[in-house]
Design a protein around this motif. Structure first.
Motif, PDB file in Angstrom:
ATOM      1  N   LEU B 279      32.648  53.288  28.538  1.00 12.46           N
ATOM      2  CA  LEU B 279      32.194  52.838  29.858  1.00 12.46           C
ATOM      3  C   LEU B 279      31.670  54.011  30.688  1.00 12.46           C
ATOM      4  O   LEU B 279      30.610  53.920  31.313  1.00 12.46           O
ATOM      5  CB  LEU B 279      33.387  52.171  30.564  1.00 12.46           C
ATOM      6  CG  LEU B 279      33.096  51.242  31.723  1.00 12.46           C
ATOM      7  CD1 LEU B 279      32.150  50.126  31.314  1.00 12.46           C
ATOM      8  CD2 LEU B 279      34.403  50.642  32.244  1.00 12.46           C
ATOM      9  N   LEU B 280      32.427  55.106  30.641  1.00 13.79           N
ATOM     10  CA  LEU B 280      32.034  56.286  31.413  1.00 13.79           C
ATOM     11  C   LEU B 280      30.682  56.813  30.935  1.00 13.79           C
ATOM     12  O   LEU B 280      29.824  57.185  31.748  1.00 13.79           O
ATOM     13  CB  LEU B 280      33.107  57.378  31.291  1.00 13.79           C
ATOM     14  CG  LEU B 280      32.896  58.624  32.146  1.00 13.79           C
ATOM     15  CD1 LEU B 280      32.859  58.267  33.627  1.00 13.79           C
ATOM     16  CD2 LEU B 280      33.987  59.656  31.887  1.00 13.79           C
ATOM     17  N   ILE B 281      30.481  56.809  29.622  1.00 13.18           N
ATOM     18  CA  ILE B 281      29.197  57.283  29.087  1.00 13.18           C
ATOM     19  C   ILE B 281      28.071  56.357  29.530  1.00 13.18           C
ATOM     20  O   ILE B 281      27.034  56.807  30.030  1.00 13.18           O
ATOM     21  CB  ILE B 281      29.256  57.382  27.549  1.00 13.18           C
ATOM     22  CG1 ILE B 281      30.171  58.529  27.133  1.00 13.18           C
ATOM     23  CG2 ILE B 281      27.860  57.570  26.958  1.00 13.18           C
ATOM     24  CD1 ILE B 281      30.419  58.637  25.651  1.00 13.18           C
ATOM     25  N   GLU B 282      28.289  55.049  29.390  1.00  9.98           N
ATOM     26  CA  GLU B 282      27.216  54.109  29.748  1.00  9.98           C
ATOM     27  C   GLU B 282      26.873  54.187  31.239  1.00  9.98           C
ATOM     28  O   GLU B 282      25.697  54.229  31.614  1.00  9.98           O
ATOM     29  CB  GLU B 282      27.625  52.676  29.364  1.00  9.98           C
ATOM     30  CG  GLU B 282      26.460  51.701  29.516  1.00  9.98           C
ATOM     31  CD  GLU B 282      26.813  50.269  29.151  1.00  9.98           C
ATOM     32  OE1 GLU B 282      27.738  50.049  28.364  1.00  9.98           O
ATOM     33  OE2 GLU B 282      26.123  49.357  29.670  1.00  9.98           O
ATOM     34  N   GLU B 283      27.919  54.242  32.077  1.00  9.08           N
ATOM     35  CA  GLU B 283      27.664  54.263  33.525  1.00  9.08           C
ATOM     36  C   GLU B 283      27.038  55.589  33.973  1.00  9.08           C
ATOM     37  O   GLU B 283      26.115  55.606  34.786  1.00  9.08           O
ATOM     38  CB  GLU B 283      28.954  54.017  34.307  1.00  9.08           C
ATOM     39  CG  GLU B 283      29.638  52.704  34.004  1.00  9.08           C
ATOM     40  CD  GLU B 283      28.727  51.490  34.108  1.00  9.08           C
ATOM     41  OE1 GLU B 283      27.700  51.545  34.796  1.00  9.08           O
ATOM     42  OE2 GLU B 283      29.048  50.472  33.463  1.00  9.08           O
ATOM     43  N   SER B 284      27.557  56.696  33.433  1.00 13.08           N
ATOM     44  CA  SER B 284      26.999  57.975  33.874  1.00 13.08           C
ATOM     45  C   SER B 284      25.595  58.168  33.331  1.00 13.08           C
ATOM     46  O   SER B 284      24.740  58.762  33.973  1.00 13.08           O
ATOM     47  CB  SER B 284      27.917  59.139  33.513  1.00 13.08           C
ATOM     48  OG  SER B 284      28.266  59.119  32.163  1.00 13.08           O
ATOM     49  N   LEU B 285      25.356  57.619  32.139  1.00 14.98           N
ATOM     50  CA  LEU B 285      24.001  57.682  31.581  1.00 14.98           C
ATOM     51  C   LEU B 285      23.035  56.869  32.459  1.00 14.98           C
ATOM     52  O   LEU B 285      21.888  57.271  32.674  1.00 14.98           O
ATOM     53  CB  LEU B 285      24.032  57.138  30.149  1.00 14.98           C
ATOM     54  CG  LEU B 285      22.944  57.539  29.162  1.00 14.98           C
ATOM     55  CD1 LEU B 285      22.590  58.997  29.230  1.00 14.98           C
ATOM     56  CD2 LEU B 285      23.361  57.168  27.759  1.00 14.98           C
ATOM     57  N   HIS B 286      23.527  55.766  32.990  1.00 19.70           N
ATOM     58  CA  HIS B 286      22.707  54.959  33.906  1.00 19.70           C
ATOM     59  C   HIS B 286      22.356  55.782  35.153  1.00 19.70           C
ATOM     60  O   HIS B 286      21.205  55.795  35.597  1.00 19.70           O
ATOM     61  CB  HIS B 286      23.473  53.694  34.291  1.00 19.70           C
ATOM     62  CG  HIS B 286      22.785  52.873  35.346  1.00 19.70           C
ATOM     63  ND1 HIS B 286      21.703  52.072  35.078  1.00 19.70           N
ATOM     64  CD2 HIS B 286      23.018  52.765  36.681  1.00 19.70           C
ATOM     65  CE1 HIS B 286      21.292  51.503  36.209  1.00 19.70           C
ATOM     66  NE2 HIS B 286      22.074  51.905  37.187  1.00 19.70           N
ATOM     67  N   LEU B 287      23.376  56.496  35.658  1.00 15.79           N
ATOM     68  CA  LEU B 287      23.137  57.304  36.861  1.00 15.79           C
ATOM     69  C   LEU B 287      22.240  58.508  36.571  1.00 15.79           C
ATOM     70  O   LEU B 287      21.540  58.988  37.461  1.00 15.79           O
ATOM     71  CB  LEU B 287      24.479  57.788  37.438  1.00 15.79           C
ATOM     72  CG  LEU B 287      25.390  56.676  37.960  1.00 15.79           C
ATOM     73  CD1 LEU B 287      26.792  57.200  38.229  1.00 15.79           C
ATOM     74  CD2 LEU B 287      24.810  56.053  39.230  1.00 15.79           C
ATOM     75  N   CYS B 288      22.291  58.966  35.324  1.00 16.79           N
ATOM     76  CA  CYS B 288      21.504  60.163  34.951  1.00 16.79           C
ATOM     77  C   CYS B 288      20.077  59.814  34.530  1.00 16.79           C
ATOM     78  O   CYS B 288      19.370  60.691  34.008  1.00 16.79           O
ATOM     79  CB  CYS B 288      22.192  60.916  33.819  1.00 16.79           C
ATOM     80  SG  CYS B 288      23.656  61.816  34.338  1.00 16.79           S
ATOM     81  N   ARG B 289      19.663  58.566  34.711  1.00 15.41           N
ATOM     82  CA  ARG B 289      18.332  58.190  34.208  1.00 15.41           C
ATOM     83  C   ARG B 289      17.170  59.001  34.800  1.00 15.41           C
ATOM     84  O   ARG B 289      16.161  59.163  34.128  1.00 15.41           O
ATOM     85  CB  ARG B 289      18.092  56.683  34.303  1.00 15.41           C
ATOM     86  CG  ARG B 289      18.101  56.103  35.694  1.00 15.41           C
ATOM     87  CD  ARG B 289      18.197  54.573  35.643  1.00 15.41           C
ATOM     88  NE  ARG B 289      18.072  54.008  36.969  1.00 15.41           N
ATOM     89  CZ  ARG B 289      19.017  54.040  37.886  1.00 15.41           C
ATOM     90  NH1 ARG B 289      20.181  54.618  37.642  1.00 15.41           N
ATOM     91  NH2 ARG B 289      18.820  53.498  39.075  1.00 15.41           N
ATOM     92  N   PRO B 290      17.310  59.577  36.037  1.00 12.32           N
ATOM     93  CA  PRO B 290      16.204  60.446  36.490  1.00 12.32           C
ATOM     94  C   PRO B 290      15.972  61.629  35.540  1.00 12.32           C
ATOM     95  O   PRO B 290      14.849  62.069  35.355  1.00 12.32           O
ATOM     96  CB  PRO B 290      16.679  60.940  37.862  1.00 12.32           C
ATOM     97  CG  PRO B 290      17.663  59.926  38.323  1.00 12.32           C
ATOM     98  CD  PRO B 290      18.321  59.411  37.087  1.00 12.32           C
ATOM     99  N   PHE B 291      17.052  62.121  34.928  1.00 10.86           N
ATOM    100  CA  PHE B 291      16.911  63.232  33.985  1.00 10.86           C
ATOM    101  C   PHE B 291      16.199  62.768  32.716  1.00 10.86           C
ATOM    102  O   PHE B 291      15.438  63.508  32.103  1.00 10.86           O
ATOM    103  CB  PHE B 291      18.280  63.807  33.600  1.00 10.86           C
ATOM    104  CG  PHE B 291      19.017  64.456  34.734  1.00 10.86           C
ATOM    105  CD1 PHE B 291      18.374  65.374  35.556  1.00 10.86           C
ATOM    106  CD2 PHE B 291      20.347  64.176  34.972  1.00 10.86           C
ATOM    107  CE1 PHE B 291      19.048  65.992  36.598  1.00 10.86           C
ATOM    108  CE2 PHE B 291      21.033  64.785  36.020  1.00 10.86           C
ATOM    109  CZ  PHE B 291      20.375  65.689  36.829  1.00 10.86           C
ATOM    110  N   LEU B 292      16.505  61.521  32.304  1.00 11.83           N
ATOM    111  CA  LEU B 292      15.870  60.993  31.094  1.00 11.83           C
ATOM    112  C   LEU B 292      14.357  60.921  31.262  1.00 11.83           C
ATOM    113  O   LEU B 292      13.596  61.231  30.356  1.00 11.83           O
ATOM    114  CB  LEU B 292      16.408  59.586  30.777  1.00 11.83           C
ATOM    115  CG  LEU B 292      17.776  59.527  30.091  1.00 11.83           C
ATOM    116  CD1 LEU B 292      18.251  58.094  30.008  1.00 11.83           C
ATOM    117  CD2 LEU B 292      17.709  60.141  28.709  1.00 11.83           C
ATOM    118  N   ALA B 293      13.968  60.522  32.465  1.00  8.44           N
ATOM    119  CA  ALA B 293      12.537  60.405  32.721  1.00  8.44           C
ATOM    120  C   ALA B 293      11.883  61.786  32.833  1.00  8.44           C
ATOM    121  O   ALA B 293      10.681  61.929  32.623  1.00  8.44           O
ATOM    122  CB  ALA B 293      12.319  59.609  34.012  1.00  8.44           C
TER     123      ALA B 293
END
Lengths: 120, 366
Positions: B279-293
């Motif tokens: 859960l922590l990975i999925e949620e933090s990855l969601h929050l980190c999406r600006p970095f993904l872009a």
């Protein structure tokens, strides 16, 4: 994630199984949109078969809630237990939805009164 | 007392020691710790020339022991070794194991040697076993005899090569207490060990070996409580980690989850903790999406067996950006979840790299 529906009195019971996460939430939003679009606006969502839910799944439920509001419908959740319940609690969403323990009680609660999105 | 400089040892094409430089002073107790295969035992065996070093120098009180003219037998008397498998002579009585060296190599009178041997056996608590055969003893008793045999040669230094690794856990304590006693009496010792509590307790200095070099050295307090280097810290806290890189928002979440679940299973993390990690990975990855872009980010999930601490670190180069500072309403749920799942949440921006560290709540905090 699997979604099945059946009618119980005035309510449509939507039974969800599997994972409701980033991957499956878009499919859930599409399917629940179709259910509501077909005229079923008094919904009981049975989450007892959900093994994992993330905020993507919760956002899907919020989308459902918004669609119901537009159609003066209402929803009640059942089977919000264990790890699923703790995700609702941690996200702060548990109080946003009407939640019952038993399907029969949930069916009765959405069946009574005028149609509007359930909120307690 | 012992001065080792740029010591190297290769077995064929495999270089096990890659330049060890260290000084061991009289009265010091130096423990050598490190992962298996890092060269600890090879270093010890090179010290008393059970292995011939490939390069470098070993000087004992100024004498170059790698000089061809060096008296190797004399060296081994001065620097005696206790092995993990005891290496007692099975056909000799316990007391004979102790008298053999002093009588044969030092020319000691047999009666005098026996008297001294009994005294040493008394020191290790085994005087009554003097006339037993080694096979009549437990593993712990055999190792204590091996230590007494070593002391019979009156060495200046004792080298211990994992003295308790072949012992049943119940017998470890009796051997360690003998070594502790020797330490108190000022015996110079070099100890290769996996017993971290013992090394912390008995040593005046600790060497952390990794990949054939002394990666870090210091007092027990420095090495065990305040290790400066990441690999030392990982070893001391028995940290295992999983690192993955994400280049675009179209990553395969289920493949990642499968890897994370396998990692958690390996660390024997209970089901609720695994769910929280996912859960922590999925949620933090969601929050980190600006970095993904903006070109990608790296995730390191680590778990310390010693402290039971589970930590998730995201790193992404670029402008300073704390993904948890977002005011996007869509992120509120994820933010709530991340904050509730974590005991601490820290963001820093160092040398143009964002680093978000999330420490999962321990069982008692959940």
């Amino acid at each position: 994630m699997d979604l099945k529906t059946h009618t119980s009195g005035a309510a449509t019971v939507v039974t969800l199984t599997g994972k409701l996460d980033t991957v499956t939430a878009p499919a859930f939003e599409k399917r629940i949109g179709e259910v509501i679009g077909s005229g079923a606006v008094r919904l009981v969502l049975d989450l007892s078969g959900i093994e994992y839910i993330s905020c993507a799944g919760l956002r899907g439920l919020l989308v459902m809630s918004k669609l119901l509001k537009e159609k003066q419908g209402k929803a009640c959740l059942v089977g919000v237990e264990g790890s699923v319940r703790s995700v609702f609690e941690m996200s702060g969403l548990l109080t946003f939805f009407r939640v019952e323990e038993m399907v029969e009680v949930a069916v009765a609660s959405v069946g009574e009164g005028p149609e509007n999105p359930g909120r307690r | 007392m012992i001065h080792v400089e740029k010591l190297r040892k290769s077995f064929g094409s495999l270089e096990v020691l890659k330049g060890i430089t260290v000084e061991i002073r009289k009265g010091e107790v130096v423990s050598i710790i490190g992962p298996s295969g890092c060269g600890k035992s090879t270093f010890l065996r090179c010290l008393n020339l059970l292995e011939q070093p490939t390069a470098g120098t070993i000087r004992i009180d100024g004498v170059d022991v790698l000089d061809r003219r060096a008296d190797v037998a004399r060296l081994r008397q001065r620097m005696n070794m206790v092995f993990q498998s005891f290496n007692l002579f099975a056909h000799l009585l316990v007391v004979e194991n102790l008298t053999l060296g002093p009588v044969r190599l030092k020319g000691m009178d047999p009666l005098q040697a026996r008297e001294k041997a009994i005294g040493l056996l008394r020191l290790v608590g085994l005087a009554e076993k003097a006339d037993s055969l080694p096979d009549e003893l437990s593993g712990g008793q055999k190792q204590r005899v091996a230590i007494a045999r070593c002391l019979a040669m009156e060495p200046d230094v004792i080298l211990f090569d994992e003295p308790t690794s072949a012992l049943d856990p119940t017998m470890v304590r009796e051997v360690l207490s003998v070594i502790r006693r020797l330490a108190k009496e000022g015996m110079t010792m070099v100890i290769v060990t996996h017993e971290m509590d013992f090394a912390r307790d008995v040593s005046s200095r600790v060497l952390y070996f990794d990949q054939g070099v002394i990666h870090e050295e210091g007092t027990p307090d420095q090495i065990f409580d305040h290790p400066r280097r990441d690999r030392t810290r990982a070893f001391i806290h028995r940290i295992r980690s999983l690192t993955r890189r994400f280049e675009s928002p179209d990553f395969d979440l289920y493949a990642l989850n499968a890897e994370v679940e396998a990692f958690c299973e390996k660390q024997i993390l209970p089901r609720p903790v695994r769910d929280h990690v996912l859960l922590l990975i999925e949620e933090s990855l969601h929050l980190c999406r600006p970095f993904l872009a903006a070109g990608g980010l790296e995730m390191t999930l680590s778990h310390s067996e010693a402290t039971d601490r589970t930590e998730l670190v995201w790193t992404a180069p670029g402008v300073r950006l704390n993904p948890l500072d977002g005011e996007d309403l869509e992120d509120t749920l994820s933010l709530n979840l991340v904050r509730n799942l974590c005991a601490s949440v820290d963001h820093e921006w160092v040398d143009g790299v964002n680093r978000l560290k999330l420490v999962l709540k321990a069982g008692s905090e959940r």
